[in-house]
Design a protein around this motif. Sequence first.
Motif, PDB file in Angstrom:
ATOM      1  N   ILE A 189      13.128   7.777  -6.980  1.00 47.65           N
ATOM      2  CA  ILE A 189      12.748   6.718  -7.753  1.00 47.65           C
ATOM      3  C   ILE A 189      13.141   5.366  -6.855  1.00 47.65           C
ATOM      4  CG2 ILE A 189      13.016   5.312 -10.035  1.00 47.65           C
ATOM      5  CD1 ILE A 189      12.993   8.152 -11.246  1.00 47.65           C
ATOM      6  N   LEU A 190      14.256   5.270  -6.406  1.00 50.15           N
ATOM      7  CA  LEU A 190      14.691   3.938  -5.735  1.00 50.15           C
ATOM      8  C   LEU A 190      13.792   3.833  -4.582  1.00 50.15           C
ATOM      9  CD1 LEU A 190      18.506   4.393  -5.492  1.00 50.15           C
ATOM     10  CD2 LEU A 190      17.164   2.797  -6.703  1.00 50.15           C
ATOM     11  N   LEU A 191      13.333   4.735  -3.665  1.00 49.01           N
ATOM     12  CA  LEU A 191      12.617   4.638  -2.672  1.00 49.01           C
ATOM     13  C   LEU A 191      11.377   3.780  -3.094  1.00 49.01           C
ATOM     14  CD1 LEU A 191      12.251   4.767   0.452  1.00 49.01           C
ATOM     15  CD2 LEU A 191      11.053   6.940  -0.004  1.00 49.01           C
ATOM     16  N   PRO A 192      10.419   4.061  -3.873  1.00 46.49           N
ATOM     17  CA  PRO A 192       9.375   3.328  -4.150  1.00 46.49           C
ATOM     18  C   PRO A 192       9.788   1.993  -4.817  1.00 46.49           C
ATOM     19  CG  PRO A 192       9.523   5.321  -5.673  1.00 46.49           C
ATOM     20  CD  PRO A 192      10.284   5.486  -4.742  1.00 46.49           C
ATOM     21  N   LEU A 193      10.632   1.932  -5.568  1.00 44.44           N
ATOM     22  CA  LEU A 193      11.375   0.608  -6.178  1.00 44.44           C
ATOM     23  C   LEU A 193      11.578  -0.165  -4.918  1.00 44.44           C
ATOM     24  CD1 LEU A 193      11.673  -0.599  -8.980  1.00 44.44           C
ATOM     25  CD2 LEU A 193      14.151   0.096  -8.640  1.00 44.44           C
ATOM     26  N   PHE A 194      12.279   0.129  -4.014  1.00 39.22           N
ATOM     27  CA  PHE A 194      12.757  -0.717  -2.994  1.00 39.22           C
ATOM     28  C   PHE A 194      11.442  -0.994  -2.115  1.00 39.22           C
ATOM     29  CE2 PHE A 194      17.486   0.525  -3.172  1.00 39.22           C
ATOM     30  CZ  PHE A 194      17.828  -0.571  -3.617  1.00 39.22           C
ATOM     31  N   VAL A 195      10.692  -0.057  -1.580  1.00 42.55           N
ATOM     32  CA  VAL A 195       9.538  -0.596  -0.893  1.00 42.55           C
ATOM     33  C   VAL A 195       8.669  -1.494  -1.632  1.00 42.55           C
ATOM     34  CG1 VAL A 195       7.396   0.402   0.086  1.00 42.55           C
ATOM     35  CG2 VAL A 195       9.330   1.443   0.201  1.00 42.55           C
ATOM     36  N   MET A 196       8.391  -1.437  -2.908  1.00 47.95           N
ATOM     37  CA  MET A 196       7.696  -2.452  -3.873  1.00 47.95           C
ATOM     38  C   MET A 196       8.423  -3.776  -3.955  1.00 47.95           C
ATOM     39  SD  MET A 196       4.514  -1.305  -4.717  1.00 47.95           S
ATOM     40  CE  MET A 196       4.004  -1.468  -5.947  1.00 47.95           C
ATOM     41  N   PHE A 197       9.844  -3.765  -3.804  1.00 42.35           N
ATOM     42  CA  PHE A 197      10.554  -4.773  -3.964  1.00 42.35           C
ATOM     43  C   PHE A 197      10.295  -5.669  -2.665  1.00 42.35           C
ATOM     44  CE2 PHE A 197      14.528  -6.475  -2.615  1.00 42.35           C
ATOM     45  CZ  PHE A 197      14.998  -7.169  -3.598  1.00 42.35           C
ATOM     46  N   PHE A 198      10.296  -4.886  -1.622  1.00 44.15           N
ATOM     47  CA  PHE A 198      10.295  -5.643  -0.231  1.00 44.15           C
ATOM     48  C   PHE A 198       8.853  -6.125  -0.100  1.00 44.15           C
ATOM     49  CE2 PHE A 198      14.304  -3.518   0.963  1.00 44.15           C
ATOM     50  CZ  PHE A 198      14.876  -4.693   1.254  1.00 44.15           C
ATOM     51  N   GLY A 199       7.751  -5.320  -0.678  1.00 41.65           N
ATOM     52  CA  GLY A 199       6.487  -5.670  -0.307  1.00 41.65           C
ATOM     53  C   GLY A 199       6.202  -6.940  -1.250  1.00 41.65           C
ATOM     54  N   PHE A 200       6.683  -7.228  -2.439  1.00 43.29           N
ATOM     55  CA  PHE A 200       6.274  -8.269  -3.240  1.00 43.29           C
ATOM     56  C   PHE A 200       7.103  -9.397  -2.650  1.00 43.29           C
ATOM     57  CE2 PHE A 200       4.560  -5.416  -6.425  1.00 43.29           C
ATOM     58  CZ  PHE A 200       3.424  -6.356  -7.000  1.00 43.29           C
ATOM     59  N   SER A 201       8.347  -9.306  -2.327  1.00 45.91           N
ATOM     60  CA  SER A 201       9.203 -10.166  -1.571  1.00 45.91           C
ATOM     61  C   SER A 201       8.340 -10.868  -0.318  1.00 45.91           C
ATOM     62  CB  SER A 201      10.773  -9.821  -1.114  1.00 45.91           C
ATOM     63  OG  SER A 201      11.153  -9.457  -2.490  1.00 45.91           O
ATOM     64  N   PHE A 202       7.864 -10.083   0.411  1.00 46.63           N
ATOM     65  CA  PHE A 202       7.233 -10.403   1.558  1.00 46.63           C
ATOM     66  C   PHE A 202       5.850 -11.171   1.234  1.00 46.63           C
ATOM     67  CE2 PHE A 202      10.005  -7.667   4.173  1.00 46.63           C
ATOM     68  CZ  PHE A 202      10.029  -8.601   5.404  1.00 46.63           C
ATOM     69  N   LEU A 203       5.455 -10.809   0.053  1.00 45.97           N
ATOM     70  CA  LEU A 203       4.113 -11.607  -0.390  1.00 45.97           C
ATOM     71  C   LEU A 203       4.509 -12.981  -0.820  1.00 45.97           C
ATOM     72  CD1 LEU A 203       1.151 -11.607  -1.548  1.00 45.97           C
ATOM     73  CD2 LEU A 203       1.971 -10.685  -3.600  1.00 45.97           C
ATOM     74  N   ALA A 242       0.878  -1.176  -0.112  1.00 48.09           N
ATOM     75  CA  ALA A 242       0.075  -0.174  -0.002  1.00 48.09           C
ATOM     76  C   ALA A 242       0.886   1.182  -0.089  1.00 48.09           C
ATOM     77  CB  ALA A 242      -1.021   0.005   1.357  1.00 48.09           C
ATOM     78  N   PHE A 243       1.936   1.112   0.801  1.00 50.52           N
ATOM     79  CA  PHE A 243       2.985   2.390   1.029  1.00 50.52           C
ATOM     80  C   PHE A 243       3.596   2.538  -0.401  1.00 50.52           C
ATOM     81  CE2 PHE A 243       7.086   4.222   2.689  1.00 50.52           C
ATOM     82  CZ  PHE A 243       6.443   5.650   2.643  1.00 50.52           C
ATOM     83  N   GLY A 244       4.011   1.505  -0.853  1.00 51.15           N
ATOM     84  CA  GLY A 244       4.759   1.449  -2.004  1.00 51.15           C
ATOM     85  C   GLY A 244       3.987   2.074  -3.253  1.00 51.15           C
ATOM     86  N   THR A 245       2.838   1.630  -3.402  1.00 51.47           N
ATOM     87  CA  THR A 245       1.639   2.195  -4.544  1.00 51.47           C
ATOM     88  C   THR A 245       1.335   3.683  -4.389  1.00 51.47           C
ATOM     89  OG1 THR A 245       0.752  -0.094  -4.227  1.00 51.47           O
ATOM     90  CG2 THR A 245      -0.394   1.682  -5.606  1.00 51.47           C
ATOM     91  N   TYR A 246       1.420   3.950  -3.072  1.00 51.57           N
ATOM     92  CA  TYR A 246       1.121   5.482  -2.811  1.00 51.57           C
ATOM     93  C   TYR A 246       2.327   6.265  -3.210  1.00 51.57           C
ATOM     94  CZ  TYR A 246       1.372   9.667  -0.173  1.00 51.57           C
ATOM     95  OH  TYR A 246       1.554  11.130   0.259  1.00 51.57           O
ATOM     96  N   LEU A 247       3.429   5.804  -2.795  1.00 51.79           N
ATOM     97  CA  LEU A 247       4.696   6.345  -3.436  1.00 51.79           C
ATOM     98  C   LEU A 247       5.092   6.292  -4.977  1.00 51.79           C
ATOM     99  CD1 LEU A 247       7.497   4.940  -0.590  1.00 51.79           C
ATOM    100  CD2 LEU A 247       6.714   7.363  -0.910  1.00 51.79           C
ATOM    101  N   ALA A 248       4.515   5.572  -5.607  1.00 56.79           N
ATOM    102  CA  ALA A 248       4.536   5.171  -6.814  1.00 56.79           C
ATOM    103  C   ALA A 248       3.604   6.151  -7.666  1.00 56.79           C
ATOM    104  CB  ALA A 248       4.207   3.683  -7.461  1.00 56.79           C
ATOM    105  N   PHE A 249       2.632   6.692  -7.083  1.00 56.88           N
ATOM    106  CA  PHE A 249       1.656   7.452  -7.909  1.00 56.88           C
ATOM    107  C   PHE A 249       1.891   8.867  -7.191  1.00 56.88           C
ATOM    108  CE2 PHE A 249      -0.202   3.515  -9.386  1.00 56.88           C
ATOM    109  CZ  PHE A 249      -0.512   3.931 -10.472  1.00 56.88           C
ATOM    110  N   PHE A 250       1.965   9.013  -5.826  1.00 54.92           N
ATOM    111  CA  PHE A 250       1.854  10.273  -5.490  1.00 54.92           C
ATOM    112  C   PHE A 250       3.357  10.987  -4.976  1.00 54.92           C
ATOM    113  CE2 PHE A 250      -1.997   8.208  -4.661  1.00 54.92           C
ATOM    114  CZ  PHE A 250      -3.211   9.087  -4.995  1.00 54.92           C
ATOM    115  N   ASN A 251       4.366  10.232  -4.927  1.00 54.83           N
ATOM    116  CA  ASN A 251       5.695  10.742  -4.423  1.00 54.83           C
ATOM    117  C   ASN A 251       6.811  10.611  -5.619  1.00 54.83           C
ATOM    118  OD1 ASN A 251       6.617  12.025  -2.232  1.00 54.83           O
ATOM    119  ND2 ASN A 251       7.907  10.145  -1.923  1.00 54.83           N
ATOM    120  N   SER A 252       6.574   9.751  -6.510  1.00 55.86           N
ATOM    121  CA  SER A 252       7.592   9.588  -7.515  1.00 55.86           C
ATOM    122  C   SER A 252       7.730  10.768  -8.422  1.00 55.86           C
ATOM    123  CB  SER A 252       7.488   8.055  -8.075  1.00 55.86           C
ATOM    124  OG  SER A 252       8.296   8.032  -9.338  1.00 55.86           O
ATOM    125  N   PRO A 253       8.493  11.285  -8.831  1.00 51.52           N
ATOM    126  CA  PRO A 253       8.723  12.227 -10.281  1.00 51.52           C
ATOM    127  C   PRO A 253       8.587  11.260 -11.436  1.00 51.52           C
ATOM    128  CG  PRO A 253      10.782  11.768  -9.287  1.00 51.52           C
ATOM    129  CD  PRO A 253       9.865  11.112  -8.387  1.00 51.52           C
TER     130      PRO A 253
END
Lengths: 57, 261
Positions: free
Chosen positions: B213-227, B46-57
């Motif tokens: 750009i790295l931050l949302p990428l890493f958050v999603m990376f860990f999110g999918f890895s935990f999934l 959820a946090f990664g998706t938020y960063l991807a759409f609202f925080n990433s340039p």
Amino acid sequence: MIDISQHFEFILGSYLVTCALVGALVILVNRDYHVQEKRLADLEAKGLRRRSEENKK
Amino acid sequence: MSKNASIEPTPQDLGFFSRIAHPGYFLQWSKYWLTPLTIITVVLLAFGTYLAFFNSPADYQQGDTVRIMYVHVPNAWLSQFCYAVMVVASVGSLVWRHPLADVSAKAAAPLGATFTAVALATGALWGAPTWGTFWEWDGRMTSTLVMLFIYLGIIALWRTFEDQARAGRIIAVITLVGAINIPIIKFSVEWWNTLHQPASVFRPDGPTMPMSILLPLFVMFFGFSFLFLLLHFISMRAEILRRRVRALERRNAQRLREQQS
């Protein structure tokens, strides 16, 4: 929200495909687990036990 | 040895690593991990998706299509990681004939196939606006497609054999042979001229992208890895239960035959 009108359909499509495939995987994995859990409970309710469990007694 | 002594060692008879890998003990300890893993996975995704759409340039070259990378890269990584898990499990299955190794390998295959399919689909959707084509028969894309077929073949083989222990040994050999595809996927961008860019995160000289750009990428990376970890645990638990169900059904059939005769 940042303006993502540029190539919006491809971005949205990517997230929708991911949600659909990963969502289906989550549902199937969970359903399979609950089906196996129920099948095992039904068999145990009939008094069936694994040999290792019977040997423990 | 008494008549009723169990041939199967109990978890208490085993060392630490053998004990946590004992199917019965695995069912006990893994259930306490399911809720924390679910919470961590949901929060990170959820946090990664938020960063991807609202925080990433937008990227200076890719533009907004960089947002596709936040789902494409973690799934591409997991497509190879799942196979690496299957390779390790196959070695465990062939060398030690450990029943949980079989279970782990079987449980990882559908997960790997799904992550590979997502990586291919999102890669195509990224390629269309960026390269001007959904698909190109280059090294990276073709070898990833081959891996999807290997996953599907392995899933089909598991369903073909009635005797899962025998299936485990045969599929372990096939899995090890198929592992040749992993370095091909990894180094294809260096060995051949391809449309696909080389590594841009894990490089000796550091990542080629900014932290935004790295931050949302890493958050999603860990999110999918935990999934993956969560789904792998649930699938393994389901597989252990399925094998117990089969064993009980065989005992039930045997009991019915004895009663009839």
